[in-house]
Design a protein around this motif. Structure first.
Motif, PDB file in Angstrom:
ATOM      1  N   LEU A  85       0.808  -1.208   0.000  1.00  0.00           N
ATOM      2  CA  LEU A  85       0.000   0.000   0.000  1.00  0.00           C
ATOM      3  C   LEU A  85       0.845   1.263   0.000  1.00  0.00           C
ATOM      4  CD1 LEU A  85      -1.964  -2.201   1.641  1.00  0.00           C
ATOM      5  CD2 LEU A  85      -3.360  -0.150   1.634  1.00  0.00           C
ATOM      6  N   HIS A  86       2.104   1.146   0.291  1.00  0.00           N
ATOM      7  CA  HIS A  86       2.994   2.308   0.222  1.00  0.00           C
ATOM      8  C   HIS A  86       3.288   2.658  -1.234  1.00  0.00           C
ATOM      9  CE1 HIS A  86       3.753   2.253   4.531  1.00  0.00           C
ATOM     10  NE2 HIS A  86       3.915   0.946   4.429  1.00  0.00           N
ATOM     11  N   LEU A  87       3.083   1.692  -2.130  1.00  0.00           N
ATOM     12  CA  LEU A  87       3.360   1.888  -3.551  1.00  0.00           C
ATOM     13  C   LEU A  87       2.097   2.004  -4.391  1.00  0.00           C
ATOM     14  CD1 LEU A  87       6.187  -0.772  -3.859  1.00  0.00           C
ATOM     15  CD2 LEU A  87       6.443   1.694  -3.566  1.00  0.00           C
ATOM     16  N   PHE A  88       1.092   1.184  -4.078  1.00  0.00           N
ATOM     17  CA  PHE A  88      -0.148   1.144  -4.851  1.00  0.00           C
ATOM     18  C   PHE A  88      -1.329   1.247  -3.901  1.00  0.00           C
ATOM     19  CE2 PHE A  88       2.959  -1.420  -7.136  1.00  0.00           C
ATOM     20  CZ  PHE A  88       2.939  -0.824  -8.389  1.00  0.00           C
ATOM     21  N   TYR A  89      -2.194   2.207  -4.154  1.00  0.00           N
ATOM     22  CA  TYR A  89      -3.391   2.363  -3.332  1.00  0.00           C
ATOM     23  C   TYR A  89      -4.543   2.727  -4.241  1.00  0.00           C
ATOM     24  CZ  TYR A  89      -6.702   4.050   0.112  1.00  0.00           C
ATOM     25  OH  TYR A  89      -7.823   4.235   0.867  1.00  0.00           O
ATOM     26  N   VAL A  90      -5.595   1.939  -4.189  1.00  0.00           N
ATOM     27  CA  VAL A  90      -6.773   2.175  -5.018  1.00  0.00           C
ATOM     28  C   VAL A  90      -7.995   2.101  -4.115  1.00  0.00           C
ATOM     29  CG1 VAL A  90      -8.123   1.319  -6.968  1.00  0.00           C
ATOM     30  CG2 VAL A  90      -5.655   1.080  -6.990  1.00  0.00           C
ATOM     31  N   GLY A  91      -8.962   2.928  -4.379  1.00  0.00           N
ATOM     32  CA  GLY A  91     -10.207   2.840  -3.641  1.00  0.00           C
ATOM     33  C   GLY A  91     -10.580   4.156  -2.997  1.00  0.00           C
ATOM     34  N   ARG A  92     -11.741   4.112  -2.417  1.00  0.00           N
ATOM     35  CA  ARG A  92     -12.276   5.312  -1.780  1.00  0.00           C
ATOM     36  C   ARG A  92     -12.336   5.163  -0.267  1.00  0.00           C
ATOM     37  NH1 ARG A  92     -16.955   5.227  -6.035  1.00  0.00           N
ATOM     38  NH2 ARG A  92     -15.840   6.104  -7.787  1.00  0.00           N
ATOM     39  N   ARG A  93     -11.503   4.329   0.254  1.00  0.00           N
ATOM     40  CA  ARG A  93     -11.498   4.101   1.695  1.00  0.00           C
ATOM     41  C   ARG A  93     -11.025   5.353   2.415  1.00  0.00           C
ATOM     42  NH1 ARG A  93      -8.277  -1.234   0.353  1.00  0.00           N
ATOM     43  NH2 ARG A  93      -7.283   0.335  -0.861  1.00  0.00           N
ATOM     44  N   GLY A  94     -11.449   5.488   3.627  1.00  0.00           N
ATOM     45  CA  GLY A  94     -11.008   6.612   4.424  1.00  0.00           C
ATOM     46  C   GLY A  94      -9.538   6.503   4.788  1.00  0.00           C
TER      47      GLY A  94
END
Length: 90
Positions: free
Chosen positions: A69-78
């Motif tokens: 997640l430090h490199l790739f983050y997708v979504g609308r999470r808080g």
């Protein structure tokens, strides 16, 4: 930054990213299935997975792989959920 990744490594990583669950950054797939989808030798997949784990692009988790997640983050999470998932990856 140079990671010394081969084309097979990139192909594997991009497939995992494409197929990941946007709620938890996990791709639920086994190496055998990954080899079939990518039409690659299981040995090459194994080497790519090993290298991606060593370089901390992914980690092995139950029934699949979690994308860093430090490199790739997708979504609308808080923001809080994002931090919780990062901690889980670490």
């Amino acid at each position: 930054m140079y990671y010394e990744l081969t084309s097979a490594d990139y192909k594997t990583l991009f497939f995992l990213c494409e197929e990941m669950n946007h709620d938890n950054n996990i791709t639920y797939i086994k190496q055998k299935q990954l080899a079939e989808h990518l039409e690659m030798n299981k040995g090459n997949i194994s080497r790519s997975i090993k290298k991606l784990r060593e370089k901390q692009f992914i980690v092995k988790c139950e029934n699949g792989f979690m994308i860093n997640l430090h490199l790739f983050y997708v979504g609308r999470r808080g923001l809080q959920m994002r931090f919780e998932l990062r901690d889980r990856f670490d």
